[in-house]
Enzyme design. Structure first.
Site, PDB file in Angstrom:
ATOM      1  N   ARG A  51       1.082  -1.089   0.026  1.00 51.34           N
ATOM      2  CA  ARG A  51       0.095   0.064   0.065  1.00 51.34           C
ATOM      3  C   ARG A  51       0.745   1.186   0.013  1.00 51.34           C
ATOM      4  O   ARG A  51       2.070   1.040   0.165  1.00 51.34           O
ATOM      5  CB  ARG A  51      -1.159  -0.005   1.205  1.00 51.34           C
ATOM      6  CG  ARG A  51      -0.682  -0.844   2.344  1.00 51.34           C
ATOM      7  CD  ARG A  51       0.568   0.010   3.088  1.00 51.34           C
ATOM      8  NE  ARG A  51       0.088   1.533   3.092  1.00 51.34           N
ATOM      9  CZ  ARG A  51       1.158   2.395   3.452  1.00 51.34           C
ATOM     10  NH1 ARG A  51       2.370   2.310   3.545  1.00 51.34           N
ATOM     11  NH2 ARG A  51       0.987   3.568   3.543  1.00 51.34           N
ATOM     12  N   ASP A 228      -1.803  11.025  -2.342  1.00 55.93           N
ATOM     13  CA  ASP A 228      -2.245  10.014  -3.202  1.00 55.93           C
ATOM     14  C   ASP A 228      -2.533  10.540  -4.393  1.00 55.93           C
ATOM     15  O   ASP A 228      -2.472   9.794  -5.663  1.00 55.93           O
ATOM     16  CB  ASP A 228      -3.329   9.053  -2.761  1.00 55.93           C
ATOM     17  CG  ASP A 228      -2.857   8.472  -1.314  1.00 55.93           C
ATOM     18  OD1 ASP A 228      -2.453   7.171  -1.318  1.00 55.93           O
ATOM     19  OD2 ASP A 228      -2.906   9.217  -0.320  1.00 55.93           O
TER      20      ASP A 228
END
Ligand code: MRU
Length: 346
Positions: A51, A228
């Site tokens: 992740r 992100d």
């Protein structure tokens, strides 16, 4: 990055297999997870075995290379594989940057693997440069706050938000890091704390709702977070809770920096409103998992039985709350002109 004296990247390829540090087991257990084909690699992204935006991007690139190895020259199957990999997580732009780069530039499976490896080395070089630029902002004896994990585990090496901290520490600056726990998955308490502990950097895990307390007391000099996805106007999507910290930092007059490579910018999103936000399973909020006193993993309920939960994984901090974005080519303003220039200069 060194783990027990041995150098590790977060994700890498060995022949046609993709290997990665199993992040769901950290900090209690250190194991390497092997993915034998692109479907397994994609599921490792979905299940958050790997992740963090950069690490997701590198893994997606390697999954594309596996799809080429498995299906070249069947372009239909390769296209299907690309869509499948891209459906695993919606927010991190690095994933889409990586699949596009490999799918659109590879002529065959040998190219695909080389291009995927290029994505991984670019990720690591960009992170290193971000560390060097960002370290200039950190003065001796600074206390720096961070949210979630944008360390080396979130990339292939170095990280983004943590890279300036590592670099400043290597330069001999004394510093202290406030680590938000980052509910619900606790990437701060589990992963950032593990990284900083291994690096020997003074750090304190704080509950997510304790940040204002420490800011009000004057205990935090600056905040650095990752990203992100960054929209063309400088709005930044990052782990849920980042927006609260950005608002707090503005209220208390604390510099609030975002650290991210160019691969995280999405100039096709005009503003943060265009960034897709992932909603995840409610059980991440309702339950917690960790080892009991006998070192056996247990999952326990934390909430009222039967009450539902809502679990957005990211929020968007508006550009005006951001002091600057630390990129691999320097620190820029979070605004349309600066981002436009960043991409015109390529
Ligand atoms: O859901 P995750 O753990 O993949 O979330 C991504 C993050 O780690 C954070 O949002 C981080 O601050 C930016 S990723 C470099």
């Amino acid at each position: 990055m060194l783990v027990n004296g041995k150098h590790f990247k977060t994700v890498w390829s060995e022949g046609k297999h993709v290997k990665m540090i199993h992040q769901n087991l950290l900090p209690f257990d250190f194991k390497i997870h092997t993915c034998h084909n692109y479907v397994e690699t994609a599921y490792a992204i979905r299940d958050m075995i790997v992740r963090g935006a950069g690490a997701i991007g590198c893994t997606a690139a390697l999954a594309m290379a596996q799809a080429f190895i498995e299906h070249f020259p069947d372009w239909n199957q390769i296209d299907n594989a690309r869509r499948f990999i891209e459906s695993m997580r919606p927010t991190a732009q690095n994933l889409f940057y990586a699949t596009k780069f490999v799918a659109e530039n590879a002529q065959n499976h040998i190219d695909a693997l080389e291009l995927a490896q290029l994505i991984c080395s670019q990720d690591s070089n960009a992170s290193k440069a971000i560390g060097e630029y960002g370290a200039e902002l950190i003065l001796n004896n600074y206390s720096v706050a961070t949210h979630c994990n944008a360390g080396w585990l979130a990339f292939t090496d170095y990280g983004t938000a943590l890279a300036p901290i590592y670099e400043a520490s290597r330069q001999g600056k004394k510093l202290k890091v406030f680590v938000d726990e980052t509910r619900p998955r606790s990437q701060g308490a589990r992963l950032t704390a593990w990284e900083l502990y291994n690096e020997g950097i003074e750090h304190y895990i704080i509950a997510d709702n304790a940040t204002a307390f420490f800011m009000q007391k004057g205990n935090i000099d600056m905040m650095i977070v990752g990203a992100d996805r960054i929209a063309a106007n400088g709005d930044v999507a990052n782990k849920i809770g980042t927006l609260e910290k950005a608002i707090l930092a503005r209220h208390f007059g604390i510099p609030f920096y975002v650290a991210a490579p160019k691969a995280t910018f999405d100039i096709h999103c005009a503003t943060g409103k265009d960034i897709p936000i992932e909603f995840r399973n409610q059980n991440e909020v309702l339950y917690a998992t960790g080892p009991n006193e006998n070192n056996i993993n247990e999952t326990i309920l934390l909430a009222n039985p039967g009450s539902p939960a809502l679990n957005p994984a990211f929020d968007v901090s508006p550009a005006e709350l951001i002091s600057g974005i630390i990129t691999e080519v320097g620190i820029i303003k979070a605004d349309y002109q600066s981002i436009n220039k960043l991409f015109k200069n390529v």
